[in-house]
Scaffold this motif. Structure first.
Motif, PDB file in Angstrom:
ATOM      1  N   VAL A 146       8.947  83.807   8.258  1.00 53.94           N
ATOM      2  CA  VAL A 146       9.001  84.692   9.418  1.00 53.94           C
ATOM      3  C   VAL A 146       7.964  84.273  10.458  1.00 53.94           C
ATOM      4  CG1 VAL A 146       9.846  86.665   8.089  1.00 53.94           C
ATOM      5  CG2 VAL A 146       7.401  86.370   8.414  1.00 53.94           C
ATOM      6  N   ILE A 147       8.293  84.484  11.730  1.00 57.08           N
ATOM      7  CA  ILE A 147       7.320  84.364  12.825  1.00 57.08           C
ATOM      8  C   ILE A 147       7.519  85.558  13.738  1.00 57.08           C
ATOM      9  CG2 ILE A 147       7.184  81.837  12.739  1.00 57.08           C
ATOM     10  CD1 ILE A 147       8.967  81.744  15.236  1.00 57.08           C
ATOM     11  N   ASP A 148       6.503  85.867  14.553  1.00 57.10           N
ATOM     12  CA  ASP A 148       6.642  86.973  15.497  1.00 57.10           C
ATOM     13  C   ASP A 148       6.028  86.603  16.844  1.00 57.10           C
ATOM     14  OD1 ASP A 148       3.829  87.490  15.449  1.00 57.10           O
ATOM     15  OD2 ASP A 148       4.042  88.867  13.764  1.00 57.10           O
ATOM     16  N   ALA A 149       6.127  87.527  17.806  1.00 55.75           N
ATOM     17  CA  ALA A 149       5.676  87.254  19.173  1.00 55.75           C
ATOM     18  C   ALA A 149       4.177  87.399  19.352  1.00 55.75           C
ATOM     19  CB  ALA A 149       6.403  88.181  20.138  1.00 55.75           C
ATOM     20  N   LYS A 150       3.468  87.735  18.282  1.00 56.45           N
ATOM     21  CA  LYS A 150       2.009  87.858  18.334  1.00 56.45           C
ATOM     22  C   LYS A 150       1.313  86.668  17.671  1.00 56.45           C
ATOM     23  CE  LYS A 150       2.150  92.914  18.376  1.00 56.45           C
ATOM     24  NZ  LYS A 150       1.748  93.013  19.805  1.00 56.45           N
ATOM     25  N   GLY A 151       2.085  85.616  17.393  1.00 61.31           N
ATOM     26  CA  GLY A 151       1.520  84.428  16.766  1.00 61.31           C
ATOM     27  C   GLY A 151       1.597  84.441  15.258  1.00 61.31           C
ATOM     28  N   GLY A 152       2.142  85.516  14.684  1.00 57.72           N
ATOM     29  CA  GLY A 152       2.267  85.592  13.230  1.00 57.72           C
ATOM     30  C   GLY A 152       3.226  84.545  12.692  1.00 57.72           C
ATOM     31  N   ALA A 153       2.888  83.974  11.538  1.00 56.35           N
ATOM     32  CA  ALA A 153       3.730  82.961  10.897  1.00 56.35           C
ATOM     33  C   ALA A 153       3.424  82.987   9.410  1.00 56.35           C
ATOM     34  CB  ALA A 153       3.459  81.573  11.479  1.00 56.35           C
ATOM     35  N   ALA A 154       4.422  83.269   8.586  1.00 55.32           N
ATOM     36  CA  ALA A 154       4.151  83.430   7.163  1.00 55.32           C
ATOM     37  C   ALA A 154       5.386  83.108   6.332  1.00 55.32           C
ATOM     38  CB  ALA A 154       3.691  84.860   6.866  1.00 55.32           C
ATOM     39  N   MET A 155       5.132  82.849   5.047  1.00 54.16           N
ATOM     40  CA  MET A 155       6.187  82.640   4.070  1.00 54.16           C
ATOM     41  C   MET A 155       6.003  83.683   2.970  1.00 54.16           C
ATOM     42  SD  MET A 155       8.816  80.495   3.546  1.00 54.16           S
ATOM     43  CE  MET A 155       8.427  78.878   4.232  1.00 54.16           C
ATOM     44  N   PHE A 156       7.104  84.324   2.581  1.00 55.43           N
ATOM     45  CA  PHE A 156       7.085  85.327   1.524  1.00 55.43           C
ATOM     46  C   PHE A 156       7.955  84.853   0.361  1.00 55.43           C
ATOM     47  CE2 PHE A 156       6.039  87.562   5.354  1.00 55.43           C
ATOM     48  CZ  PHE A 156       5.246  88.636   4.987  1.00 55.43           C
ATOM     49  N   GLU A 157       7.386  84.823  -0.829  1.00 52.36           N
ATOM     50  CA  GLU A 157       8.153  84.531  -2.031  1.00 52.36           C
ATOM     51  C   GLU A 157       8.464  85.869  -2.695  1.00 52.36           C
ATOM     52  OE1 GLU A 157       6.259  80.107  -2.866  1.00 52.36           O
ATOM     53  OE2 GLU A 157       5.809  81.720  -4.281  1.00 52.36           O
ATOM     54  N   VAL A 158       9.752  86.214  -2.755  1.00 54.04           N
ATOM     55  CA  VAL A 158      10.157  87.573  -3.097  1.00 54.04           C
ATOM     56  C   VAL A 158      11.105  87.570  -4.294  1.00 54.04           C
ATOM     57  CG1 VAL A 158      11.127  89.724  -2.202  1.00 54.04           C
ATOM     58  CG2 VAL A 158      10.039  88.113  -0.627  1.00 54.04           C
ATOM     59  N   ASP A 159      10.791  88.395  -5.285  1.00 57.59           N
ATOM     60  CA  ASP A 159      11.703  88.593  -6.403  1.00 57.59           C
ATOM     61  C   ASP A 159      12.167  90.044  -6.428  1.00 57.59           C
ATOM     62  OD1 ASP A 159       9.750  90.170  -7.676  1.00 57.59           O
ATOM     63  OD2 ASP A 159       9.050  88.529  -8.943  1.00 57.59           O
ATOM     64  N   TYR A 160      12.730  90.496  -7.537  1.00 56.25           N
ATOM     65  CA  TYR A 160      13.312  91.833  -7.610  1.00 56.25           C
ATOM     66  C   TYR A 160      12.296  92.961  -7.404  1.00 56.25           C
ATOM     67  CZ  TYR A 160      17.811  90.145  -9.507  1.00 56.25           C
ATOM     68  OH  TYR A 160      19.041  89.552  -9.677  1.00 56.25           O
ATOM     69  N   TYR A 161      11.025  92.685  -7.749  1.00 51.64           N
ATOM     70  CA  TYR A 161      10.036  93.768  -7.761  1.00 51.64           C
ATOM     71  C   TYR A 161       8.793  93.505  -6.916  1.00 51.64           C
ATOM     72  CZ  TYR A 161      12.848  95.418 -11.686  1.00 51.64           C
ATOM     73  OH  TYR A 161      13.894  95.852 -12.455  1.00 51.64           O
ATOM     74  N   GLU A 162       8.453  92.241  -6.704  1.00 49.44           N
ATOM     75  CA  GLU A 162       7.188  91.919  -6.053  1.00 49.44           C
ATOM     76  C   GLU A 162       7.378  90.806  -5.024  1.00 49.44           C
ATOM     77  OE1 GLU A 162       4.034  92.746  -9.660  1.00 49.44           O
ATOM     78  OE2 GLU A 162       5.023  90.794  -9.586  1.00 49.44           O
ATOM     79  N   TYR A 163       6.336  90.589  -4.247  1.00 51.12           N
ATOM     80  CA  TYR A 163       6.337  89.443  -3.343  1.00 51.12           C
ATOM     81  C   TYR A 163       4.921  88.900  -3.199  1.00 51.12           C
ATOM     82  CZ  TYR A 163       4.670  92.624   0.396  1.00 51.12           C
ATOM     83  OH  TYR A 163       3.967  93.517   1.154  1.00 51.12           O
ATOM     84  N   VAL A 164       4.850  87.614  -2.857  1.00 53.66           N
ATOM     85  CA  VAL A 164       3.587  86.960  -2.556  1.00 53.66           C
ATOM     86  C   VAL A 164       3.688  86.417  -1.141  1.00 53.66           C
ATOM     87  CG1 VAL A 164       1.974  85.117  -3.153  1.00 53.66           C
ATOM     88  CG2 VAL A 164       3.207  86.333  -4.971  1.00 53.66           C
ATOM     89  N   MET A 165       2.701  86.746  -0.300  1.00 51.57           N
ATOM     90  CA  MET A 165       2.706  86.295   1.097  1.00 51.57           C
ATOM     91  C   MET A 165       1.741  85.136   1.281  1.00 51.57           C
ATOM     92  SD  MET A 165       1.505  88.419   4.491  1.00 51.57           S
ATOM     93  CE  MET A 165       0.995  87.553   5.981  1.00 51.57           C
ATOM     94  N   TYR A 166       2.193  84.103   2.002  1.00 48.92           N
ATOM     95  CA  TYR A 166       1.367  82.954   2.368  1.00 48.92           C
ATOM     96  C   TYR A 166       1.299  82.913   3.900  1.00 48.92           C
ATOM     97  CZ  TYR A 166       2.388  81.532  -2.451  1.00 48.92           C
ATOM     98  OH  TYR A 166       2.519  81.496  -3.815  1.00 48.92           O
ATOM     99  N   ASP A 167       0.100  83.014   4.439  1.00 45.82           N
ATOM    100  CA  ASP A 167      -0.116  83.092   5.883  1.00 45.82           C
ATOM    101  C   ASP A 167      -0.354  81.699   6.452  1.00 45.82           C
ATOM    102  OD1 ASP A 167      -0.900  83.614   8.478  1.00 45.82           O
ATOM    103  OD2 ASP A 167      -2.352  85.170   7.943  1.00 45.82           O
ATOM    104  N   ALA A 168       0.537  81.253   7.340  1.00 52.60           N
ATOM    105  CA  ALA A 168       0.410  79.910   7.920  1.00 52.60           C
ATOM    106  C   ALA A 168      -0.792  79.788   8.844  1.00 52.60           C
ATOM    107  CB  ALA A 168       1.681  79.537   8.674  1.00 52.60           C
ATOM    108  N   ASN A 169      -1.362  80.914   9.267  1.00 53.74           N
ATOM    109  CA  ASN A 169      -2.555  80.895  10.107  1.00 53.74           C
ATOM    110  C   ASN A 169      -3.855  80.949   9.309  1.00 53.74           C
ATOM    111  OD1 ASN A 169      -1.309  80.909  12.769  1.00 53.74           O
ATOM    112  ND2 ASN A 169      -0.648  82.990  12.321  1.00 53.74           N
TER     113      ASN A 169
END
Length: 412
Positions: A146-169
């Motif tokens: 995902v990216i957004d208009a505020k400079g956000g950029a990240a990757m989310f690894e998502v399974d049935y119950y949880e997720y782990v976020m990795y911030d490209a910044n």
């Protein structure tokens, strides 16, 4: 022992036949390492739906444009898109996060979750909250970029119950300013999943490019979307060593980023912080990238007009540009003698010493698309807003130009 051996062979055959499907390659790139400071979101989509198109959606909090399967009249799933708030999302199917039960479809909710996220999310933070509110089990198994208009950029690894976020910044998550993913997740089971060789290749290219400010949409399409290098084998088909007269010009389609099953390639170019979200540009190739051409798409004005070549023809249920690419790809993968013959590709038809391969002939066409779009985007960025009238004029100009070029190509 015999039964075990037969079961193993059956499993290998099954994996071999399913291997090309959902074998996407992707990256999220922070604006900190792009030459213009704008974040990028890229996906090569591999699927058993070769005909893709671009569609406009409204009815949620934010209208959006997205790539969908052309065959679907009312698609509930989308595969990469961007909305009016400048929030953009894509996914790659992961294969090492969930133990799928009999009868379950792997990643069943991936596409519809992205559609809903585009309807309601404006920022990376919103997407975190969105994931938190989903009912569990979510039936998701994916890497979401995902990216957004505020400079956000990240990757989310998502399974049935949880997720782990990795911030490209965040240098701790992305020391080189990008996060690459194929079809395994770093938080999943080690050495399981798929796409490790493709990951090696994109990481090999992205690392030096991020350090030298080379990563642009054009660079991604040229170096990643149309990559024919296999780092495990130590080969690059573009070297010339795999063309006539050194070989027959035929090769096996195995673990390249560009694959026979690649149905689209999209780079969403975000905005700098302070720029209007409407300037977010979704550069879109429909069909097999080596036989396709990128075109720009914006959410603003999409309720009135989109590039004609990217929109589904309601009678034929294909987009013109995507369909032309698929037809040319059929000429590349034209060997059909027996089981497994579809793995063979006529590399000579794509790329050759005479420089009349499809990929070589279409490269200057795409360059011209970027050249004609650049001054329009520059003016909008100067003014701080997109001009819908100029946008429609550009769409018409690019539609006519590309259609003419493909007409000549089909006459060859």
């Amino acid at each position: 022992m015999k039964r075990t051996l037969l079961a193993l062979i059956a499993a290998i055959v099954s994996l071999g036949s399913a291997g090309p499907l959902s074998a996407c390659t992707s990256a999220v790139i922070s604006g900190k390492v792009t030459p213009d400071g704008r974040p990028l979101l890229w996906k090569n989509r591999d699927t058993d739906f070769p005909q893709n198109s671009v569609r406009y959606f409204s009815g949620g909090r934010y209208p959006f444009v997205a790539v969908v399967n052309s065959v679907e009249d009312n698609p509930t799933d989308v595969w990469i898109g961007t909305n009016a708030a400048g929030f953009s999302i894509m996914n790659t199917q992961s294969y090492n996060l969930v133990e799928v039960k009999p009868g379950e479809e792997r990643g069943e909710a991936n596409g519809r979750v992205m559609r809903r996220a585009l309807e309601v999310c404006a920022t990376v933070k919103d997407f975190c909250q969105f994931l938190d509110t989903l009912s569990k089990p979510s039936l998701i198994e994916a890497n979401f970029g995902v990216i957004d208009a505020k400079g956000g950029a990240a990757m989310f690894e998502v399974d049935y119950y949880e997720y782990v976020m990795y911030d490209a910044n965040n240098p701790k998550d992305a020391p080189c300013g990008y996060i690459a993913r194929t079809n395994f997740s770093f938080s999943g089971k080690v050495n399981e999943g798929a796409g490790y060789v493709r990951f090696m290749q994109e990481d090999k290219l992205l690392m030096p490019a991020s350090a030298t400010g080379q990563i642009t949409p054009q660079w991604i399409f040229r170096e990643l979307s149309r990559s024919f290098a296999n780092p495990l084998l130590g080969i690059d088909l573009k070297s010339g060593d795999f063309n006539r007269p050194k070989t027959t010009g035929w090769f096996v389609d195995q673990d390249f980023i560009a694959r026979s099953s690649t149905a689209s390639s999209v780079v969403v170019q975000g905005v700098k912080e302070g720029e209007r979200p409407e300037l977010t540009t979704m550069w879109t190739i429909l069909g097999y990238p080596p036989t396709g051409v990128a075109m720009p798409v914006w959410v603003k004005g999409a309720d009135k007009a989109l590039p004609r070549l990217l929109v589904r023809d309601e009678a034929k249920k294909v987009s013109p540009l995507g369909n032309w690419s698929v037809i040319l790809a059929g000429d590349v993968f034209s060997y059909g003698q027996g089981m497994g013959s579809n793995r063979y590709m006529n590399w000579e038809r794509l790329y050759n010493a005479d420089k009349n391969g499809y990929m070589q002939l279409l490269a200057p066409v795409e360059d011209e698309v970027f050249r004609r779009t650049a001054p329009v985007l520059k003016e909008w960025r100067r003014k701080g807003e997109a001009d819908v009238k100029a946008m429609q004029s550009l769409y018409n100009e690019l539609d006519a130009f590309i259609e003419t070029e493909y007409a000549e190509l089909f006459e060859l």
